[in-house]
Design a protein around this motif. Structure first.
Motif, PDB file in Angstrom:
ATOM      1  N   GLY A  67       0.699  -1.141   0.052  1.00 43.75           N
ATOM      2  CA  GLY A  67       0.012  -0.008  -0.041  1.00 43.75           C
ATOM      3  C   GLY A  67       0.834   1.181   0.078  1.00 43.75           C
ATOM      4  N   ILE A  88       2.958   4.184  -2.179  1.00 42.84           N
ATOM      5  CA  ILE A  88       3.446   4.757  -3.486  1.00 42.84           C
ATOM      6  C   ILE A  88       4.952   5.165  -3.353  1.00 42.84           C
ATOM      7  N   SER A 123      10.455   2.896  -5.222  1.00 39.26           N
ATOM      8  CA  SER A 123      11.011   3.932  -5.885  1.00 39.26           C
ATOM      9  C   SER A 123      12.391   3.181  -6.461  1.00 39.26           C
TER      10      SER A 123
HETATM   11  N1  LIG Z   1      10.496   2.413   0.092  1.00 39.66           N
HETATM   12  C1  LIG Z   1       9.297   2.658  -0.459  1.00 39.66           C
HETATM   13  C2  LIG Z   1       8.805   3.891   0.424  1.00 39.66           C
HETATM   14  C3  LIG Z   1       7.581   4.352  -0.242  1.00 39.66           C
HETATM   15  C4  LIG Z   1       6.883   5.333   0.893  1.00 39.66           C
HETATM   16  O1  LIG Z   1       6.948   5.065   2.065  1.00 39.66           O
HETATM   17  N2  LIG Z   1       5.565   6.039   0.607  1.00 39.66           N
HETATM   18  C5  LIG Z   1       5.099   6.610   1.460  1.00 39.66           C
HETATM   19  C6  LIG Z   1       4.583   8.168   0.903  1.00 39.66           C
HETATM   20  S1  LIG Z   1       5.886   9.156   0.833  1.00 39.66           S
HETATM   21  C7  LIG Z   1       3.637   5.925   1.572  1.00 39.66           C
HETATM   22  O2  LIG Z   1       3.116   5.355   0.474  1.00 39.66           O
HETATM   23  N3  LIG Z   1       3.118   5.687   2.749  1.00 39.66           N
HETATM   24  C8  LIG Z   1       1.774   5.017   2.777  1.00 39.66           C
HETATM   25  C9  LIG Z   1       2.158   4.088   4.148  1.00 39.66           C
HETATM   26  O3  LIG Z   1       3.117   4.040   4.521  1.00 39.66           O
HETATM   27  O4  LIG Z   1       1.169   3.124   4.224  1.00 39.66           O
HETATM   28  C10 LIG Z   1       9.948   3.668  -1.810  1.00 39.66           C
HETATM   29  O5  LIG Z   1      11.029   3.877  -1.790  1.00 39.66           O
HETATM   30  O6  LIG Z   1       9.104   3.566  -2.661  1.00 39.66           O
END
Ligand SMILES: N[C@@H](CCC(=O)N[C@@H](CS)C(=O)NCC(=O)O)C(=O)O
Length: 201
Positions: A51, A53, A67
């Motif tokens: 879940g 992004i 990412s």
């Molecule tokens: N390791 C992941 C981290 C992604 C992440 O933490 N995204 C946050 C938004 S900046 C998110 O989706 N948070 C929702 C959650 O933690 O459920 C990446 O590099 O894509």
């Protein structure tokens, strides 16, 4: 391809900067979804079970998420060499350092956003900031020559991490004691890809 995003996410910014830098920005439709730890959008969880992004939906292939995975895929697709073989371990470690800053900086925001003030732990918040602070010191003392070298994914990730600190943690004044890094960032933020992806509330 469709990129699932939400608000001013710095992890999404890494991907969008990479799209700009590799000439693929026109190949991806950006779609807003709700990314909340408590109530994620079903459209998001069907692409990424955890879940979070960014997630990248591809035609006739499984969705990609995280990412780091997406950026590496986009780099390979464009043959852009943002993960140069000759310095791959440094590039990946630098990207991990930037992502570590982002993870800790984001957890501070979540602590403040999702907990009532009486339940938020200042000790925990300061512990997270300690991670950011040590990583900034490492960038200043160990990584400046890499940062000043040819563009790679480590630099893009650090640029997005510092941009996020300005956006959400400006009050901490990360530039103090990190003069070389601050100068590098001033130059790096002049790139078209960075100017096109400035976070806004
Ligand atoms: N390791 C992941 C981290 C992604 C992440 O933490 N995204 C946050 C938004 S900046 C998110 O989706 N948070 C929702 C959650 O933690 O459920 C990446 O590099 O894509």
């Amino acid at each position: 391809m469709k990129l699932l995003k939400h608000g001013p996410s710095p992890f999404v910014r890494k991907v969008v900067v990479t799209l700009h830098e590799t000439g693929q920005i026109g190949d991806v439709e950006q779609i807003d979804v709700v990314a909340s730890p408590m109530a994620p959008d079903p459209a998001l969880t069907s692409a990424n079970p955890v879940g979070k992004i960014p997630a990248l939906i591809r035609e006739n292939a499984p969705a990609l998420y995280d990412s780091r995975v997406i950026c590496r895929y986009l780099d390979a697709k464009a043959g852009a060499n943002l993960y140069p073989e000759g310095r791959i371990w440094d590039t990946l470690t630098l990207e991990a350092t930037a992502d570590g800053i982002l993870e800790a900086a984001l957890l501070i925001i979540y602590e403040e956003r999702f907990r009532s003030p009486e339940n938020a732990s200042m000790e925990w918040i300061e512990g997270q900031w300690g991670k950011v602070s040590r990583a900034l010191d490492a960038l200043e003392t160990r990584w400046m020559s890499h940062l000043n070298g040819p563009l790679d994914m480590g630099q893009i990730a650090v640029g997005c991490a510092l941009g996020y600190l300005d956006f959400r943690h400006d009050v901490r004044g990360w530039r103090t004691g990190h003069d070389a890094l601050a100068q590098w960032y001033a130059r790096f933020s002049e790139r078209e890809s960075m100017k096109a992806t400035q976070p806004t509330a």
